[in-house]
Design a protein around this motif. Sequence first.
Motif, PDB file in Angstrom:
ATOM      1  N   TYR A   1      72.932  39.915  50.941  1.00 24.31           N
ATOM      2  CA  TYR A   1      71.690  39.584  50.245  1.00 24.31           C
ATOM      3  C   TYR A   1      70.731  40.763  50.374  1.00 24.31           C
ATOM      4  O   TYR A   1      70.416  41.188  51.469  1.00 24.31           O
TER       5      TYR A   1
ATOM      6  N   CYS B   1      71.876  28.483  44.303  1.00 25.48           N
ATOM      7  CA  CYS B   1      71.790  29.140  45.606  1.00 25.48           C
ATOM      8  C   CYS B   1      70.477  28.814  46.306  1.00 25.48           C
ATOM      9  O   CYS B   1      69.416  28.821  45.702  1.00 25.48           O
TER      10      CYS B   1
ATOM     11  N   CYS C   1      79.198  27.020  51.763  1.00 29.95           N
ATOM     12  CA  CYS C   1      78.033  26.880  50.893  1.00 29.95           C
ATOM     13  C   CYS C   1      77.623  25.418  50.753  1.00 29.95           C
ATOM     14  O   CYS C   1      78.446  24.566  50.421  1.00 29.95           O
TER      15      CYS C   1
ATOM     16  N   CYS D   1      76.879  31.553  53.538  1.00 30.65           N
ATOM     17  CA  CYS D   1      78.116  32.173  53.051  1.00 30.65           C
ATOM     18  C   CYS D   1      78.336  33.523  53.726  1.00 30.65           C
ATOM     19  O   CYS D   1      79.467  33.888  54.065  1.00 30.65           O
TER      20      CYS D   1
ATOM     21  N   CYS E   1      70.361  30.845  51.649  1.00 31.61           N
ATOM     22  CA  CYS E   1      70.405  30.489  53.065  1.00 31.61           C
ATOM     23  C   CYS E   1      71.307  31.435  53.843  1.00 31.61           C
ATOM     24  O   CYS E   1      71.266  31.469  55.062  1.00 31.61           O
ATOM     25  N   THR E   2      72.142  32.167  53.143  1.00 32.16           N
ATOM     26  CA  THR E   2      73.128  33.112  53.704  1.00 32.16           C
ATOM     27  C   THR E   2      74.144  32.456  54.642  1.00 32.16           C
ATOM     28  O   THR E   2      74.730  33.125  55.480  1.00 32.16           O
TER      29      THR E   2
HETATM   30  S1  SF4 Z   1      73.182  31.753  50.264  1.00 28.13           S
HETATM   31 FE1  SF4 Z   1      75.380  31.494  50.051  1.00 28.13          FE
HETATM   32  S2  SF4 Z   1      75.845  29.621  51.177  1.00 28.13           S
HETATM   33 FE2  SF4 Z   1      73.644  29.613  50.837  1.00 28.13          FE
HETATM   34  S3  SF4 Z   1      73.406  28.458  48.949  1.00 28.13           S
HETATM   35 FE3  SF4 Z   1      73.511  30.618  48.358  1.00 28.13          FE
HETATM   36  S4  SF4 Z   1      75.657  30.962  47.899  1.00 28.13           S
HETATM   37 FE4  SF4 Z   1      75.547  29.034  49.039  1.00 28.13          FE
END
Ligand code: SF4
Lengths: 490, 311
Positions: free
Chosen positions: B143, B126, B51, B132, B129-130
């Motif tokens: 998501y 957050c 992240c 994670c 961006c996925t």
């Molecule tokens: S989508 Fe996941 S990796 Fe991206 S900012 Fe949010 S929690 Fe962090």
Amino acid sequence: MTSPLTLHNGETCAAGEVPLLAAAEFREEVLQAVEGGRRIAALFGRPAGGDRVRLAAVLANGAEGTLALTSADVEKSFHSLTPDCPQAHLFEREIAEQFGLVPEGHPWMKPVRFPRGGAAVTDFFRVRGEEVHEVAVGPVHAGVIEPGHFRFQCHGEEVFHLEISLGYQHRGVERAMIEGREARRIHLIETLAGDTSIGHAMAYARAMEALSGARVPARAQALRGIALELERLANHTGDLAALANDVGYLPTASYGGRIRGDFLNLTALLCGSRFGRGLVRPGGVRFDLDPTRAAELVERLDAATRDVGEAVNLLWETPSVMARFEETGSISREVCEQLGLVGPAARACGVGRDVRHEFPYGIYRFFQIPMSTWETGDVFARAHVRWLEIQRSIPFIREQVKALPEGPARADAAHPLEAGRLCVSLVEGWRGEICHVAMTDAAGRLAAYKIVDPSFHNWTGLAMALRGQQISDFPLCNKSFNLSYCGHDL
Amino acid sequence: MFDVLLARWNQGHRTVGFPASPPALPDRFRGRPEVDPSKCPAGCRDCAEACPTGAVRFDGPSPQERPHACPPLVWRGRTTDDPGGESPLVVRPRHTDGGPASGRAGEEEGEVRGGGPGVQIDLGRCLFCTDCVDACPQGSIAYTTDHRLATRAREDLIARPGEVLKLAAALDEKARRLFGRSLKLRQVSAGGCNACEADVNVLNTVVFDLGRFGIQFVASPRHADGLLVTGPVTDNMRLALRKTWEAVPAPKIAIAVGACAISGGPYVDHPEVHNGASCEVPIDLYIPGCPPHPVTILDGLLRLLGRLDAK
Ligand code: SF4
Ligand code: SF4
């Protein structure tokens, strides 16, 4: 004198190969290069041990498609290039601000971004006289736009001089690219100028790919081209709508505002984000275009094409619009060349400057989009060049979707960056030339990352366009450039 | 003239049906995340490491999360560090990162928050961006395309396993009588990337036609009922934000749009920024995203005004 090292766009060299000249030679070299038709794409410093700062220049020659690199170490002060080469002026102010160096003889030495606070708390150029008055605007403006400060010197309605003071959006991007966590880098790049996420991400990705020797699949190159042109379509359409709005011509303003969204939504069809966030990554793209999606994209693109044509052509047919656009905010070809303007603003002065042609990269090496220029340098020219580009980007996208190469959309493994190398990566974003210079240290870590957003070149163009204009035409002139504050402020 | 009329006919009526009908969102749209810690191997922190902003956390703030103290702001020789004028009308959930938040109906004081151990996502940080999701070998994070994300309290932005997001409640009766049918907002852009601004601005187009809800962006803070802030609040914009806030006549509200304005977003903990609008103004509505989809923003505004069912 050693001849400068030349690179092609996206090529790398050993960091040590860049000639290191004496300060006076460096100055001479840059002046001669600019005299000989090169343009300053980047001029920046980085710490070189002790009090020394290494200045480096990237000098672009569009006709040859080469980028000349040269450098020099300086301490405390150096002989300013600006009196002999106006396009160096903001770069030198930036160097002075970042390193405390004095560019001797610089005619207008002021901060650029106020990294230590106090934005716009500075002296402004003042015109004195009984009927002269000063108008100050910003940082908070009347519309939903970014902050910046504009200081006009006026005589009645007429603007004698406009000075633009920015830095409000400075959030330390270049510093964090080096010092911060790697996981955050691509996000800093994508939000460097949020309306140019694809353009900047492409410049960054290509630099990282070159430095790591990664090969990008042909399919990814085509998808990047599609995304970059979609970004151009959305922004150019939005700009034409905003120009219509600024002259009170509501049909094009309201249709165009919507059609801009139609283009943004095509980018979202591709990757889920209207601004292309998450699409471009080193090694390729993160979202592929499957056949069903491709068919939908073309279908919706066709619909938007019809709509945008109808909406924009109303502008050229409406005398009251043309009366406001023509001969407003004109810039001559000479001023454009001297300031080193880029993008549609330069092409509207008849200067054929377009990275896609001069320094072709990725998909643009195989597919050319005809360059769009106009001669008059006024608001009309800047609007019309956008319209020409819209018409030329659309067939390009169609062609790419049709002929999408087979294969993966992203290279498998990420490679580590090679040690001690340097890469210059140029991309023609919708505002013009995006320049990223990346360098690694002996351990293969990113040691320097320089970003030049097209706005950095072009803000002075806006100031010059306002000379002798009515102050009430400022919104129109401003929109005709539509520059980025955050891209400038980093 | 004929062309103008023909164009008008051809371009048709294009205002979205939302909120009466559900919004049309792309299938790859990244909205509200869902986490399922039952799939997580013990001790795995791959998502948190991937992240960019420290939004992924386990049992409390991520180790990347550092307390941010805004130095006092000096203005007109006065040192002030208390956010400006409090409205007597509006019950405000104050910025209480990590701690219990006021305004959480149905929650007893001192109660330990539910959810238990496991992966949590702070939607205020957050970027959607996925990264994670890509990093997670188990598929514990997903998501969804749910666009509804706005909350009234900072604490409510933590997406916990098995918990429904506590979406924004409406302003109280008195405030709604004032703002419910006419809300004038002044937008302040304070260091973001211009994408949040762009997707706020798009609400003014015929597609979203914000005016039909009585919401309007005005040119002066003096004409406004509140501020809509974007950007992480750079040091260079802090004073301007403070002055603009003070120029809005009370009672007034403040809305933070985007990860930047809520937490600092991609620039969180940069010394050049102040980690969001709450350093200067008390926030009444948080709208997460980077940038939030226009529908997410509209959804948040309508919830605040009590013009959407609390579903
Ligand atoms: S989508 Fe996941 S990796 Fe991206 S900012 Fe949010 S929690 Fe962090
Ligand atoms: S939250 Fe994201 S989109 Fe919004 S201003 Fe910040 S970086 Fe830009």
